[in-house]
Write an enzyme that holds these catalytic residues in place. Structure first.
Site, mmCIF file in Angstrom:
data_model
loop_
_atom_site.group_PDB
_atom_site.id
_atom_site.type_symbol
_atom_site.label_atom_id
_atom_site.label_comp_id
_atom_site.label_asym_id
_atom_site.label_seq_id
_atom_site.Cartn_x
_atom_site.Cartn_y
_atom_site.Cartn_z
ATOM 1 N N HIS A 176 43.833 35.643 39.192
ATOM 2 C CA HIS A 176 45.042 36.206 39.809
ATOM 3 C C HIS A 176 46.164 35.185 39.804
ATOM 4 O O HIS A 176 47.061 35.247 40.639
ATOM 5 C CB HIS A 176 44.757 36.686 41.234
ATOM 6 C CG HIS A 176 43.741 37.776 41.297
ATOM 7 N ND1 HIS A 176 42.393 37.533 41.330
ATOM 8 C CD2 HIS A 176 43.878 39.126 41.290
ATOM 9 C CE1 HIS A 176 41.734 38.675 41.355
ATOM 10 N NE2 HIS A 176 42.604 39.671 41.328
ATOM 11 N N GLU A 221 43.703 48.936 30.447
ATOM 12 C CA GLU A 221 45.015 48.408 30.065
ATOM 13 C C GLU A 221 45.433 48.840 28.652
ATOM 14 O O GLU A 221 46.608 49.126 28.408
ATOM 15 C CB GLU A 221 45.027 46.878 30.186
ATOM 16 C CG GLU A 221 45.032 46.373 31.633
ATOM 17 C CD GLU A 221 43.696 46.514 32.352
ATOM 18 O OE1 GLU A 221 42.669 46.726 31.657
ATOM 19 O OE2 GLU A 221 43.657 46.415 33.590
#
Ligand SMILES: Cc1ncc(C[n+]2csc(CCOP(=O)(O)OP(=O)(O)O)c2C)c(N)n1
Ligand SMILES: [Mg+2]
Length: 731
Positions: free
Chosen positions: A531, A461
Site C-alpha cells: 500500500h 484490474e
C-alpha cells in the site's frame, strides 16, 4: 464476380437450406482467403514481406460468422487468423496486401503492424494487437458502450471544447459484438474476465473460439483441462452455447445465426466453439513437423474445408468443374493483382514515425486548457461533508468535485472500478450513506448520476482497463479507478500494449482517451509493501500515455479536468498521503477550472539551487527549503512538475541556468527512477550551466516496510533533502 449457378439464387441445397448462391459465395470467400495466404507465403519466401501467419483451415468457421453478422452495424475484435472473416465482411484483398508489404497506404496501420492485424473503420473492425486475448475485454467494453448509447442517444451528440469534437459516435440498437481467439488463448485470465462481465451484464458479445488443437506447438490438453473449453465454460449464466465442426461452413453459419439472435434479443452473450485445424504451421517461423506426427497431420488434411465445399458444389450439381476452375482462377488473379498493386505502393516516411503517438486534434498542453482563473470560494458540488463551506478544500474534496462537475457536463463519462459505487444494491441507498471508493473520492457520484454511469467492477484490474479501451474506441469517456497503485500490475498488459498503443498502431484511426485514476505512494505509517508503492517512471516510459501527478488540491482539480476533457489516455496519480492533508488545500475553483499539461509550478522562488520534484515530495521539499534558508541561508527554487509526461523542460532549464545547481527528488526508488531521465537530460543539454553534479534523491532501492522506523529510513525525508541542499551548496 457474377457466376451463373445451376439454378436460381433462391434454390436451397438438398442437404441444408443454404441457397446455391450462398454456397458459391462461401466457397469463393474461403478460396480467396487461402489464395491470399498462399500469395503472402510466396512473397515472404521472396523476402518482399516480412511476416506471415495464415488462416488456412479456419476459413469455414469464419465465413459462417461473416455471413451471419451485419457489416458496418455489428462490431468486430478479431484475431490474427481471421482473414476469411474480414473478407466476408467486405475488407478488400488489396488492403490486406498493403499491410503485408508495410505500405504507407495500409489503411489498418500505415505500415506499423504485422499482416493480418485487422482494422477497418467502415466495417467496425477495431485495431487488434498481437497479444492473445486482450481484445476480448475490448469487445465487452464496446458492447457496454453500444448499449449505453442506445439507451442515452443524447450522449452521442457532438460537443465542442473537448475530445467529443473528434470522437464521432455510431451505434445501432440491436448491434452485436464479435470477438475471436484460439483455444490456447483461453488460458489467459482475460478470457475468463471477459466471460465474467459479459455474462453478468448480459452483454451482446459473441465469443468465437477457433479451436485448431494447438497453440504453436502446445496441444489443447496442455492448455485446457480435459481438452474441451466448451465443457469448462458451460455453467456461465445467460450464455447461448454452440459447439460446431468449424470446417463445415453451413453448420458454422447456423451456429452464428442462433448466437446473434440470442444476443440481439437481449438475452446475453454467446459462445461458439468451432473445431477447425491448422492447415499450415503456426506461422512461417514455425515448422509443425518438429512436434506433430505425420499421421496426425495427414488426418487433419482430410478435413480441409475448401476440399469439402468444393466436393459438395460438384456433388450437388451447383457448379461444374469448369465453373469451379473459373472461380478459382478469378480469385488467384485477384490475389496476385492485390499483391502487385501493394508492391508498388508508397512506403511510409521515416519523418512520420512519431505521428499519432498522441492526439493531433487536441493538445492538452495548449492554452485552451489554461483556464486557471479560480472562481470565488464557494461550496463545491461534491458530497463529502468536510468540504462544504470550509473554503479550503482537501485534494480529495476537489477531485470529487471535479468528477461531479464533469459528469454533469458530459454524459459520455462513466465511472467504474473496485468499490467506487455508493452501493451496488441500490435499495440500500435509502438508509445508508454509501461507500464511494475506499478513499471516498467517488462519493455521491452513483447517487447523483445513477448506476448506469457509476458502478462497481469485478475485483479485476485488467478487466477495468480492458473494458475502458472498448468504451474509449466507441467515443465514450471512462474515468476508471485502480484502487491502489500497488495493484495496477494485472492491468499493465492492457495499459502498455493496448490503451497507450491504440492510436499509434492504427495510424491515428482508433483511440481510447481513457482516464485511469490511481491512489499512489507511501508515508502512511504502516502502509507497508503493498500500500505504499510508487513506480511512475514505468508508466512515463510508455509512449502514448500521459502521466499526471498533482501535489495539491487545486492542481488536482484543474489537471483532472484537463485529463477528462483531453483526447489522450491519462494515468492520473493521486498521492494517498496528500488526499486530506493540510498542505495544499484550496477553495473550490469552479466548474471550468483547468490546468494544461506540461506546465510546472514554481512553488518557491530561489537563486541558489533548483529542486525539481512532484507529488508528496513537494511539501517535504518546502520544509527542507525553509530550514535551508533559516539555518544555512540557502535560497532554493522548487519546481513542482505536476505532469510527468509531458514535463516542463523549459521551466527546469530556465531555473538551472539561473542557479547552476540542481537536485531531482522523488519518492520512488532512486535507481532507474524518474529522476534518472531528468538528470541525464540536464547533463546532456545544460552541462555548461552547471557548477555542481546533478544530485538525485529517492527512496532506497527496496520496497517499503511495515514498521515505521523502517518506512522512515526507506523513504526520503525532509532531512534527506536538507542534507543534499547543504552538500550541493558547497560546490
Ligand atoms: C500474451 C501473448 N503471449 C504469447 C504470445 C505468442 N503467441 C502468439 S500466437 C500463440 C499461440 C496461440 O494459440 P491459440 O490461441 O490456440 O491460437 P492459434 O494460433 O492456434 O490460432 C502464442 C503463444 C502472444 N502473441 N501473446
Ligand atoms: Mg490454436
Amino acid at each position: 464476380m457474377e457466376l451463373a449457378v445451376s439454378s436460381a439464387s433462391e434454390t436451397l441445397s438438398a442437404a441444408g437450406g443454404l441457397s446455391h448462391q450462398q454456397m458459391v459465395e462461401i466457397y469463393r470467400l474461403m478460396y480467396l482467403s487461402r489464395c491470399l495466404d498462399d500469395r503472402e507465403i510466396l512473397l515472404k519466401r521472396q523476402q518482399k514481406i516480412f511476416f506471415q501467419i495464415s488462416g488456412a483451415g479456419h476459413e469455414a468457421l469464419q465465413v459462417g460468422a461473416a455471413l451471419a453478422l451485419r457489416p458496418g452495424c455489428d462490431w468486430f475484435f478479431p484475431y490474427y487468423r481471421d482473414r476469411a472473416l474480414c473478407l466476408g465482411l467486405g475488407v478488400p484483398p488489396v488492403h490486406m496486401m498493403l499491410q503485408a508489404v508495410g505500405a504507407a497506404t495500409d489503411p489498418a496501420s500505415g505500415g506499423r503492424q504485422m499482416p493480418t492485424h485487422w482494422s477497418s473503420v467502415p466495417f467496425n473492425i477495431v485495431s487488434t494487437s498481437s497479444s492473445t486475448s486482450t481484445q476480448l475485454l475490448h469487445a465487452v467494453g464496446c458492447a457496454e458502450a453500444g448499449r449505453y448509447f442506445s439507451r442515452h442517444p443524447e450522449a452521442a451528440a457532438k460537443a465542442q471544447g473537448d475530445y467529443r469534437a473528434f470522437r464521432d459516435v455510431k451505434f445501432h440498437g440491436d448491434e452485436v459484438v464479435f470477438t475471436s481467439l484460439g483455444e490456447g488463448s483461453t488460458s489467459q485470465g482475460e478470457f475468463w474476465e471477459a466471460l465474467n462481465t459479459a455474462s453478468n451484464r448480459k452483454l451482446p458479445v459473441i465469443f468465437c473460439v477457433e479451436d485448431n488443437g494447438y497453440a504453436i506447438s502446445t496441444p489443447v490438453e496442455v492448455n485446457t483441462p480435459g481438452g474441451s473449453i466448451s465443457k469448462l465454460v458451460a455453467n456461465f449464466p445467460n450464455f447461448y452455447f454452440a459447439e460446431v465442426d468449424g470446417t463445415d461452413a453451413e453448420a458454422s453459419l447456423r451456429a452464428f445465426e442462433a448466437a446473434a439472435a440470442h444476443c440481439r434479443a437481449g438475452k446475453g452473450p454467446a459462445f461458439v466453439h468451432g473445431h477447425c485445424f491448422r492447415a499450415y504451421s503456426h506461422s512461417l517461423s514455425d515448422d509443425d513437423r518438429l512436434y506433430r506426427s505425420a499421421a496426425e497431420r495427414e488426418a487433419d488434411a482430410m478435413r480441409d474445408p475448401l476440399t469439402k465445399m468444393q466436393m459438395r458444389l460438384l456433388r450437388e450439381g451447383i457448379l461444374t468443374e469448369e465453373q469451379i476452375n473459373n472461380l478459382e482462377q478469378f480469385a488467384d488473379r485477384e490475389a496476385a493483382e492485390a499483391a502487385e498493386y501493394a508492391l508498388k505502393a508508397p512506403l511510409p516516411k521515416v519523418s512520420g514515425i512519431k505521428d499519432h503517438v498522441y492526439s493531433e486534434d487536441l493538445d492538452p498542453t495548449s492554452p485552451a486548457f489554461a483556464t486557471e482563473q479560480a472562481e470565488p470560494a464557494g461550496s463545491h458540488p461534491g458530497k463529502s461533508v468536510s468540504a462544504q463551506g470550509s473554503g479550503a478544500h482537501t485534494m480529495a474534496d476537489l477531485i470529487n468535485a471535479c468528477l461531479h462537475d464533469e459528469m454533469r457536463r458530459d454524459p459520455r463519462i462513466v465511472v467504474y472500478g473496485e468499490d467506487v459505487a455508493d452501493a451496488s444494491r441500490e435499495e440500500a441507498l435509502a438508509e445508508v450513506k454509501g461507500k464511494g471508493g475506499v478513499f471516498k473520492l467517488t462519493a455521491g457520484l452513483q447517487t447523483e448520476f445513477g448506476s448506469e454511469r457509476v458502478f462497481n467492477s469485478p475485483l479485476c484490474e485488467a478487466n477495468i482497463v480492458g473494458r475502458a479501451v472498448g468504451y474509449g474506441v466507441r467515443g465514450m469517456k471512462p474515468v476508471v479507478e485502480i484502487q491502489f497503485f500497488d495493484y495496477i500490475w494485472p492491468a499493465m498488459h492492457q495499459i502498455h500494449n493496448e490503451l497507450a498503443l491504440m492510436r499509434w498502431r492504427s495510424h491515428g484511426v482508433w483511440a481510447a482517451p481513457v482516464v485511469i485514476r490511481v491512489p499512489i505512494g507511501g508515508y502512511l505509517t504502516g502502509g507497508s509493501i503493498y500500500h505504499s508503492q510508487s513506480g511512475e517512471s514505468i508508466f512515463t516510459h510508455i509512449p502514448g500515455l500521459r502521466v499526471v501527478f498533482p501535489s495539491n488540491a487545486l492542481d488536482a482539480n484543474g489537471l483532472l479536468r484537463t485529463a477528462i476533457r483531453c483526447d489522450d489516455p491519462v494515468l492520473f496519480l493521486e498521492h494517498k498521503r496528500l488526499y486530506r492533508e493540510t498542505h495544499g488545500r484550496a477553495p473550490y475553483p469552479g466548474p471550468e477550472f483547468a490546468i494544461p499539461f506540461g506546465k510546472a509550478n514554481i512553488v518557491r522562488a530561489g537563486t541558489d539551487i533548483t529542486l525539481v520534484t512532484y507529488g508528496a515530495l513537494v511539501p517535504r521539499a518546502m520544509q527542507a527549503a525553509e530550514r535551508a534558508h533559516r539555518e544555512h541561508g540557502i535560497e532554493t527554487e522548487i519546481i513542482d512538475l505536476r505532469t510527468l509526461s509531458p514535463y516542463d523542460w523549459e521551466a527546469i532549464a530556465t531555473s538551472v541556468r539561473k542557479t547552476s545547481r540542481v537536485i531531482m527528488a522523488h519518492e520512488d526508488m532512486l535507481s532507474w527512477g524518474y529522476g534518472a531521465e531528468i538528470a541525464a537530460r540536464i547533463g546532456e543539454e545544460l552541462f555548461d550551466e552547471l557548477d555542481a553534479p546533478v544530485k538525485r534523491i529517492g527512496a532506497m532501492d527496496t520496497f517499503v516496510a511495515y514498521q515505521p522506523i523502517l518506512e522512515d529510513a526507506i523513504l526520503p525525508q525532509p532531512e534527506t533533502i536538507l542534507k543534499a541542499l547543504v552538500e550541493l551548496r558547497k560546490y
